[in-house]
Design a protein around this motif. Structure first.
Motif, PDB file in Angstrom:
ATOM      1  N   GLY A  56      23.472   1.393  14.847  1.00 30.66           N
ATOM      2  CA  GLY A  56      22.220   1.795  14.210  1.00 30.66           C
ATOM      3  C   GLY A  56      22.153   3.287  13.945  1.00 30.66           C
ATOM      4  N   LEU A  57      22.599   4.085  14.913  1.00 30.96           N
ATOM      5  CA  LEU A  57      22.621   5.543  14.726  1.00 30.96           C
ATOM      6  C   LEU A  57      23.578   5.941  13.605  1.00 30.96           C
ATOM      7  CD1 LEU A  57      22.582   6.737  18.448  1.00 30.96           C
ATOM      8  CD2 LEU A  57      20.721   6.950  16.783  1.00 30.96           C
ATOM      9  N   MET A  58      24.731   5.285  13.573  1.00 33.11           N
ATOM     10  CA  MET A  58      25.707   5.576  12.509  1.00 33.11           C
ATOM     11  C   MET A  58      25.146   5.180  11.146  1.00 33.11           C
ATOM     12  SD  MET A  58      29.152   4.244  14.481  1.00 33.11           S
ATOM     13  CE  MET A  58      30.248   4.511  13.075  1.00 33.11           C
ATOM     14  N   CYS A  59      24.503   4.026  11.086  1.00 32.66           N
ATOM     15  CA  CYS A  59      23.930   3.551   9.829  1.00 32.66           C
ATOM     16  C   CYS A  59      22.859   4.507   9.305  1.00 32.66           C
ATOM     17  CB  CYS A  59      23.315   2.158  10.020  1.00 32.66           C
ATOM     18  SG  CYS A  59      24.512   0.813  10.181  1.00 32.66           S
ATOM     19  N   VAL A  60      21.959   4.900  10.188  1.00 34.45           N
ATOM     20  CA  VAL A  60      20.871   5.796   9.778  1.00 34.45           C
ATOM     21  C   VAL A  60      21.417   7.127   9.282  1.00 34.45           C
ATOM     22  CG1 VAL A  60      18.938   7.167  10.636  1.00 34.45           C
ATOM     23  CG2 VAL A  60      19.083   4.754  11.201  1.00 34.45           C
ATOM     24  N   SER A  61      22.387   7.689   9.995  1.00 31.18           N
ATOM     25  CA  SER A  61      22.948   8.985   9.606  1.00 31.18           C
ATOM     26  C   SER A  61      23.594   8.919   8.224  1.00 31.18           C
ATOM     27  CB  SER A  61      23.980   9.435  10.639  1.00 31.18           C
ATOM     28  OG  SER A  61      23.401   9.545  11.921  1.00 31.18           O
ATOM     29  N   LEU A  62      24.435   7.913   8.016  1.00 25.80           N
ATOM     30  CA  LEU A  62      25.119   7.783   6.729  1.00 25.80           C
ATOM     31  C   LEU A  62      24.153   7.419   5.615  1.00 25.80           C
ATOM     32  CD1 LEU A  62      27.785   7.875   5.231  1.00 25.80           C
ATOM     33  CD2 LEU A  62      28.186   5.500   5.915  1.00 25.80           C
ATOM     34  N   TYR A  63      23.213   6.574   5.944  1.00 24.93           N
ATOM     35  CA  TYR A  63      22.198   6.124   4.983  1.00 24.93           C
ATOM     36  C   TYR A  63      21.411   7.296   4.398  1.00 24.93           C
ATOM     37  CZ  TYR A  63      17.382   4.294   4.213  1.00 24.93           C
ATOM     38  OH  TYR A  63      16.127   4.025   3.742  1.00 24.93           O
ATOM     39  N   TRP A  64      20.953   8.188   5.265  1.00 28.69           N
ATOM     40  CA  TRP A  64      20.151   9.315   4.773  1.00 28.69           C
ATOM     41  C   TRP A  64      20.988  10.289   3.949  1.00 28.69           C
ATOM     42  CZ3 TRP A  64      15.270   9.153   4.191  1.00 28.69           C
ATOM     43  CH2 TRP A  64      14.468   8.413   5.051  1.00 28.69           C
ATOM     44  N   VAL A  65      22.232  10.491   4.333  1.00 31.91           N
ATOM     45  CA  VAL A  65      23.112  11.365   3.550  1.00 31.91           C
ATOM     46  C   VAL A  65      23.320  10.776   2.157  1.00 31.91           C
ATOM     47  CG1 VAL A  65      25.462  12.250   3.335  1.00 31.91           C
ATOM     48  CG2 VAL A  65      24.278  12.380   5.534  1.00 31.91           C
ATOM     49  N   LEU A  66      23.638   9.485   2.085  1.00 35.87           N
ATOM     50  CA  LEU A  66      23.889   8.839   0.800  1.00 35.87           C
ATOM     51  C   LEU A  66      22.635   8.780  -0.062  1.00 35.87           C
ATOM     52  CD1 LEU A  66      26.221   5.902   1.896  1.00 35.87           C
ATOM     53  CD2 LEU A  66      26.849   7.932   0.585  1.00 35.87           C
ATOM     54  N   LYS A  67      21.503   8.550   0.565  1.00 33.05           N
ATOM     55  CA  LYS A  67      20.240   8.509  -0.191  1.00 33.05           C
ATOM     56  C   LYS A  67      20.005   9.822  -0.928  1.00 33.05           C
ATOM     57  CE  LYS A  67      17.768   4.650   0.837  1.00 33.05           C
ATOM     58  NZ  LYS A  67      16.780   3.907   0.066  1.00 33.05           N
ATOM     59  N   ARG A  68      20.191  10.903  -0.225  1.00 34.59           N
ATOM     60  CA  ARG A  68      19.929  12.206  -0.835  1.00 34.59           C
ATOM     61  C   ARG A  68      21.033  12.625  -1.797  1.00 34.59           C
ATOM     62  NH1 ARG A  68      16.895  11.120   2.704  1.00 34.59           N
ATOM     63  NH2 ARG A  68      14.962  12.152   3.278  1.00 34.59           N
ATOM     64  N   TRP A  69      22.228  12.173  -1.552  1.00 35.55           N
ATOM     65  CA  TRP A  69      23.321  12.481  -2.470  1.00 35.55           C
ATOM     66  C   TRP A  69      23.149  11.723  -3.789  1.00 35.55           C
ATOM     67  CZ3 TRP A  69      27.153   8.878  -4.042  1.00 35.55           C
ATOM     68  CH2 TRP A  69      28.143   9.436  -4.868  1.00 35.55           C
ATOM     69  N   ALA A  70      22.861  10.437  -3.722  1.00 35.64           N
ATOM     70  CA  ALA A  70      22.725   9.636  -4.939  1.00 35.64           C
ATOM     71  C   ALA A  70      21.399   9.901  -5.645  1.00 35.64           C
ATOM     72  CB  ALA A  70      22.854   8.151  -4.608  1.00 35.64           C
ATOM     73  N   ALA A  71      20.328  10.060  -4.868  1.00 31.63           N
ATOM     74  CA  ALA A  71      18.991  10.337  -5.412  1.00 31.63           C
ATOM     75  C   ALA A  71      18.623   9.380  -6.552  1.00 31.63           C
ATOM     76  CB  ALA A  71      18.897  11.791  -5.873  1.00 31.63           C
ATOM     77  N   ARG A  72      18.942   8.126  -6.374  1.00 32.74           N
ATOM     78  CA  ARG A  72      18.644   7.123  -7.405  1.00 32.74           C
ATOM     79  C   ARG A  72      17.210   6.638  -7.250  1.00 32.74           C
ATOM     80  NH1 ARG A  72      21.779   1.288  -8.299  1.00 32.74           N
ATOM     81  NH2 ARG A  72      21.341   1.140 -10.530  1.00 32.74           N
ATOM     82  N   PRO A  73      16.382   6.765  -8.282  1.00 35.55           N
ATOM     83  CA  PRO A  73      14.989   6.319  -8.169  1.00 35.55           C
ATOM     84  C   PRO A  73      14.904   4.807  -7.950  1.00 35.55           C
ATOM     85  CG  PRO A  73      15.308   7.702 -10.112  1.00 35.55           C
ATOM     86  CD  PRO A  73      16.666   7.353  -9.601  1.00 35.55           C
ATOM     87  N   ILE A 112      28.938  -1.118   3.262  1.00 29.85           N
ATOM     88  CA  ILE A 112      28.896  -0.031   4.247  1.00 29.85           C
ATOM     89  C   ILE A 112      28.539  -0.583   5.624  1.00 29.85           C
ATOM     90  CG2 ILE A 112      27.745   2.112   4.907  1.00 29.85           C
ATOM     91  CD1 ILE A 112      27.255   2.539   1.839  1.00 29.85           C
ATOM     92  N   GLY A 113      27.563  -1.480   5.665  1.00 27.10           N
ATOM     93  CA  GLY A 113      27.175  -2.082   6.938  1.00 27.10           C
ATOM     94  C   GLY A 113      28.309  -2.850   7.577  1.00 27.10           C
ATOM     95  N   ALA A 114      29.072  -3.588   6.760  1.00 26.40           N
ATOM     96  CA  ALA A 114      30.220  -4.328   7.281  1.00 26.40           C
ATOM     97  C   ALA A 114      31.256  -3.366   7.853  1.00 26.40           C
ATOM     98  CB  ALA A 114      30.839  -5.186   6.179  1.00 26.40           C
ATOM     99  N   GLY A 115      31.487  -2.261   7.150  1.00 20.80           N
ATOM    100  CA  GLY A 115      32.447  -1.274   7.632  1.00 20.80           C
ATOM    101  C   GLY A 115      32.034  -0.679   8.962  1.00 20.80           C
ATOM    102  N   ILE A 116      30.759  -0.321   9.083  1.00 23.55           N
ATOM    103  CA  ILE A 116      30.278   0.273  10.339  1.00 23.55           C
ATOM    104  C   ILE A 116      30.311  -0.753  11.467  1.00 23.55           C
ATOM    105  CG2 ILE A 116      28.225   1.195  11.495  1.00 23.55           C
ATOM    106  CD1 ILE A 116      27.560   2.647   8.881  1.00 23.55           C
ATOM    107  N   GLY A 117      29.889  -1.982  11.168  1.00 27.08           N
ATOM    108  CA  GLY A 117      29.902  -3.025  12.185  1.00 27.08           C
ATOM    109  C   GLY A 117      31.296  -3.276  12.745  1.00 27.08           C
ATOM    110  N   TRP A 118      32.266  -3.407  11.845  1.00 20.05           N
ATOM    111  CA  TRP A 118      33.638  -3.649  12.296  1.00 20.05           C
ATOM    112  C   TRP A 118      34.213  -2.434  13.016  1.00 20.05           C
ATOM    113  CZ3 TRP A 118      35.327  -8.075  13.303  1.00 20.05           C
ATOM    114  CH2 TRP A 118      35.026  -9.183  12.513  1.00 20.05           C
ATOM    115  N   LEU A 119      33.860  -1.240  12.563  1.00 21.95           N
ATOM    116  CA  LEU A 119      34.347  -0.032  13.228  1.00 21.95           C
ATOM    117  C   LEU A 119      33.887   0.017  14.678  1.00 21.95           C
ATOM    118  CD1 LEU A 119      35.790   2.726  12.974  1.00 21.95           C
ATOM    119  CD2 LEU A 119      33.597   3.699  12.249  1.00 21.95           C
ATOM    120  N   VAL A 120      32.620  -0.301  14.909  1.00 22.37           N
ATOM    121  CA  VAL A 120      32.087  -0.303  16.271  1.00 22.37           C
ATOM    122  C   VAL A 120      32.757  -1.389  17.104  1.00 22.37           C
ATOM    123  CG1 VAL A 120      30.006  -0.725  17.650  1.00 22.37           C
ATOM    124  CG2 VAL A 120      29.872   0.721  15.614  1.00 22.37           C
ATOM    125  N   LEU A 121      32.923  -2.567  16.532  1.00 23.51           N
ATOM    126  CA  LEU A 121      33.543  -3.670  17.277  1.00 23.51           C
ATOM    127  C   LEU A 121      35.000  -3.379  17.619  1.00 23.51           C
ATOM    128  CD1 LEU A 121      32.058  -6.720  15.353  1.00 23.51           C
ATOM    129  CD2 LEU A 121      31.632  -6.130  17.753  1.00 23.51           C
TER     130      LEU A 121
END
Length: 207
Positions: free
Chosen positions: A97-114, A189-198
């Motif tokens: 969850g921490l990894m998801c939130v961190s990456l999520y916010w970075v990508l949100k601001r980078w893409a800035a897609r309305p 992205i979620g699949a990648g993070i999930g498998w990385l943690v596992l």
């Protein structure tokens, strides 16, 4: 859709002309406008379905649970009902969850897609938007990562979690909050993070 243009060159002999050569150049490139239009069209179609309450209500409920209620509840309950395995699973969910939130916010601001409801008049907003930007879908990202981890530890829960995850993904588009490509990116992205943690086994030694 892909178009021909120039990328690869080749030379060939022009028939009937000795020593004359012509060079043909080809390039295949991504037609961005075409795929944006397709993305918007699918978002619009799914959003229209929410005019029916029988469609809107379950999708709105899934989206609301996907805000975090279900996942936080699982993280709190598993250590008590499933012993050490539950503690390991809950710990890995928290780390993911921490990894998801961190990456999520970075990508949100980078893409800035309305969000689609802000730029397409045919799409109506059917649920509260948590922020301004659309890419990627955070709900889908978290749902896929958490479901992978939980199902790895407790396979029988897959019968409930995977249909719920699909419902969350569909709901985010149908409710006017995301494009299909946002959801697809979030799932990957979620699949990648999930498998990385596992695969890292992180959390096992702490529980």
């Amino acid at each position: 859709m892909f178009r021909q243009s120039s990328l690869k060159t080749r030379e060939d002999q022009r028939p009937g002309v000795t020593g004359a050569r012509r060079t043909r150049t080809y390039r295949v490139h991504f037609d961005r406008e075409h795929w944006v239009a397709r993305d918007t069209a699918w978002a619009t179609r799914l959003n229209r379905a929410t005019h029916y309450r029988a469609v809107l209500l379950p999708l709105a409920a899934a989206s609301r649970l996907g805000d975090g209620l279900l996942w936080y509840g699982l993280m709190l309950a598993l250590p008590f009902v499933a012993g050490r395995e539950g503690r390991v699973c809950a710990t890995q969910m928290a780390i993911a969850g921490l990894m998801c939130v961190s990456l999520y916010w970075v990508l949100k601001r980078w893409a800035a897609r309305p969000r689609p409801f802000t730029v397409c008049s045919d799409i109506r907003l059917c649920a509260r938007a948590l922020d301004r930007f659309s890419f990627p879908s955070g709900h889908t990202l978290h749902a896929v990562a958490f479901s992978l981890i939980v199902v790895e530890h407790f396979p029988t829960m897959g019968w409930a979690l995977w249909p719920f995850t699909v419902l969350v993904a569909v709901s985010r588009v149908a409710l006017g909050l995301h494009y299909p490509s946002d959801v697809a990116a979030g799932a990957l992205i979620g699949a990648g993070i999930g498998w990385l943690v596992l695969l890292s086994g992180i959390g096992s030694a702490w529980s």
